[in-house]
Design a protein around this motif. Structure first.
Motif: not given
Length: 711
Positions: A11-14, A202-206, A249-250, A256-257
């Motif tokens: 995610i950071c790379l994207l 990816l953020g939603s899935r994580a 939290v979710q 946050m992501l």
């Protein structure tokens, strides 16, 4: 979030890629204005074609080094000089640098009446380079005195005029540049969209996986709690922590992501771009960041304490709602609807008041943020216009600066929204979840559990057992000593509140004894692994609790490996076979929530069948025959004696008829063992037992000589 480190890295790379694309767009906007509009698509001094006359004039304004760089970049073709197509980046840069100031000087000379005469004298050799430079200096036209950006623009204008003299279509040059820049912007925008979609996915899935793990961990921990821990937190609070708190939290993890990682990248990139631009307005960015940080910190100090109160009030409202939903019949029976509505309204109003305070605070924050952003835009336009007028910056650069400033401001606004709105509430929720996960059950398996002897059969011994509830000052049970033997039925009877159910709950270790010990086949039950201990016990609770599903699903609750024949046998012992057979789907009949489609007696019989299906060594009945009529009660107890005669049976009951045939009867009075013995012995020796017995049955029925015998 630690298990999601791979997703976070990706995610950071994207996000870096997305930020790079978004930060590149203002640069293209600047190019469209500065080059596409103001310079007709001519980017710099590196002209594609130069006439021989202009080539010679430019050469006279260069030193040997610059002349060599230009000669390497151009070749003669049809009387003109054409830019080579095989130049590398270093050669192009050297030629551009060599041409820029001479072109700016020639263009500046051409704008004055005396300039053309000076150019002719330069061509004829009547005037040297030093003489022209002196003339330009005297007339304030020296290229060295021009600002760098004005020199670049003047060089571009020289190239434009040169194209006009050579018959090159300026409109075509401009349109080609605009199409090229526009298509590049479109491609970057599409790439930015792909990066955004990928990071969001990816953020939603994580975040969803984090929520799933938390729910599993909290649920597993709650199932390991003894009744003391459940009472400490309250059922309503545990439900809130398992649902609402984990959702907070979710959602915070997803934000946050996405935003909290993206905003610093954007802000840092925007600040670097602004510094590189050297517009002299960097102080506006510093002022903007300082004001927004002050605003965010001030609001956070006000709001964060309210979030803790908010979660407690949510617990309170859920508690009131749960009590009324589970006890709705009692509420209606006593016509207390208005009172309970008022109680719920009070909890609801308290929660609403705190939420209104939080929402109003954030309602003020957004306008303040917009005032800051719009004020910054006005400052940039004001000071930027002065820079354009002085020739320090171009219009496109000012537009790009405004865009970068907005990106930086919006990044800090995102940080503010996440940090001041979502993160504090999520932090409170995380603390409440952590409180559950960090709570160690007061009843747990020992580190090195003992094994039961292979010759054991289920002999239970209470050895001077006393017990008090957590936070209680007085013992509920006092110095109890007795034994329950395999193949025998031990009954416990006593007045309401005497501690009968508490005594039974100590055997499967729902609570641990305060003093004394309970042994199973000579081993203290606290030294046994909980699954080993409870796997030998079949419990029928006071309130029959069935689970949604089918009848077969409920009977298999003690073990999936049970055969259908074992389930049918257990149902037969519990006298449940008849009503199961009457149902259309038999054992596959659905059990509704709270078993609302079964009567009280049917639920109790299914609970009894569930407990005995796996043929445990110990059977515990906690007033489990109260919903059965006397005839069914008798049949169940007779079937238990005949079919499960080797088991240790303990029955807690209120009815004398249920305990009369027991091998041993324990009389409990105010937590103490008042007497023990058979029915006939207690009728002779125990006044407490006599009082209970004669309050329910006649002397003839108690002696077994009445017309109706109960067991």
């Amino acid at each position: 979030m630690r298990p999601e480190w791979k997703a976070i890295l990706l995610i950071c790379l994207l996000l870096v890629g997305q930020a790079a694309c978004e930060l590149a767009l203002p640069g293209f906007t600047s190019s469209l204005v500065n080059i596409g509009v103001q310079q007709d698509g001519i980017p710099d001094a590196l002209a594609q074609r130069i006439s021989a006359v202009s080539y010679r004039r430019l050469g006279r304004l260069m030193d040997e080094k610059d002349q060599a760089a230009v000669r390497a970049a151009y070749r003669e073709s049809e009387g003109d000089f054409v830019l080579r197509g095989d130049l590398d980046a270093a050669q192009r840069a050297a030629a551009r640098e060599a041409l820029e100031l001479p072109m700016a000087a020639l263009f500046s000379l051409s704008q004055y009446p005396q300039g053309e005469a000076m150019l002719q004298m330069l061509d004829s050799g009547q005037m040297t380079l030093e003489m022209i430079r002196q003339q330009m200096k005297d007339r304030q036209l020296s290229a060295s005195m021009l600002p760098e950006q004005m020199a670049a623009q003047a060089a571009a204008q020289f190239v434009r005029a040169e194209y006009g003299r050579l018959g090159i279509d300026i409109g075509g040059v401009r349109n080609a540049f605009l199409w090229d820049q526009g298509l590049r912007m479109l491609g970057i925008t599409l790439l930015m969209g792909l990066f955004a979609v990928g990071s969001s996915f990816l953020g939603s899935r994580a975040g969803a996986r984090v929520g799933r793990r938390l729910r599993s961990q909290v649920f597993a921990r709650v199932l390991s709690f003894s009744k003391a821990e459940v009472d400490r937190f309250s059922t309503a609070s545990l439900i809130t922590r398992s649902t609402n708190d984990i959702n907070q939290v979710q959602h915070a993890g997803i934000m946050m992501l996405r935003m909290l990682l993206y905003a610093p990248i954007m802000a840092s990139g925007g600040i670097l771009r602004v510094i590189r631009a050297r517009t002299g307005m960097g102080w506006i960015i510093a002022l903007t960041v300082g004001v927004m940080l002050t605003l965010v910190l001030s609001i956070s100090r006000v709001v964060i304490p309210k979030f803790k109160t908010l979660q407690k009030l949510t617990d309170r409202m859920n508690l009131v709602a749960r009590e009324n939903l589970t006890g709705i019949q009692v509420v209606r029976a006593f016509s207390r609807q208005e009172h309970e509505i008022a109680r719920y309204d009070k909890a609801n109003a308290d929660l609403t008041g705190v939420m209104l305070f939080i929402n109003r605070t954030f309602a003020y924050m957004m306008p303040l943020m917009m005032i800051i952003i719009n004020g910054v835009s006005l400052m940039i336009i004001w000071f930027g216009a002065q820079g354009v007028d002085a020739g320090r910056i171009q219009v496109g650069d000012m537009i790009a600066f405004i865009t970068y400033t907005m990106q930086i401001a919006m990044s800090f606004m995102m940080i503010a929204m996440v940090s001041a709105v979502m993160m504090p509430r999520a932090e409170v929720a995380a603390q409440r979840i952590r409180e559950v996960l960090d709570t160690e059950p007061s009843v747990s398996s020992p580190g090195q559990p003992q094994a039961l002897p292979e010759t054991g059969r289920g002999r239970l011994v209470f050895d001077r057992v006393s017990f008090r509830y957590p936070d209680s000052r007085e013992d509920v049970l006092h110095d109890l000593s007795f034994e329950a033997l395999p193949g025998q039925t031990t009954a416990v009877i006593g007045a309401t509140g005497s501690g009968k159910s508490t005594l039974l709950n100590l055997i499967p270790r729902f609570f641990d004894v305060t003093s004394g010990r309970i042994t199973l086949d000579g081993v203290d039950i606290r030294q046994l692994a909980l699954p080993d201990l409870r796997g030998r016990i079949g419990l029928v609770p006071q309130q029959a609790q069935l689970f949604s599903g089918t009848i077969e699903h409920n009977l298999r609750f003690t073990g999936d490996g049970l055969s259908l024949e074992q389930l049918e046998e257990a149902a037969g012992i519990a006298q449940a076979s008849d009503f199961i057979a009457q149902k259309e789907d038999g054992y596959q009949s659905e059990v509704a929530q709270d078993a609302s489609n079964f009567s009280g007696g049917q639920k109790q019989r299914l609970s009894i069948a569930r407990a005995i299906a796996a043929r445990p060594e110990i059977l515990l009945f906690d007033d489990s025959f109260s919903a059965l009529d006397y005839r069914t009660d008798l049949k169940v107890r007779q079937a238990l004696r005949e079919r499960l005669g080797g088991a240790t049976v303990l029955i807690v009951a209120q009815r004398i008829a249920t305990v009369m045939q027991a091998d041993k009867i324990l009389v409990i009075t105010e937590g103490r063992l008042a007497a023990q013995g058979t029915h006939s012995e207690l009728m002779k020796n125990s006044p407490e037992y006599q009082q209970i017995a004669r309050s329910q049955l006649s002397d003839e029925e108690l002696s077994g000589e009445g017309s109706v015998q109960h067991g």
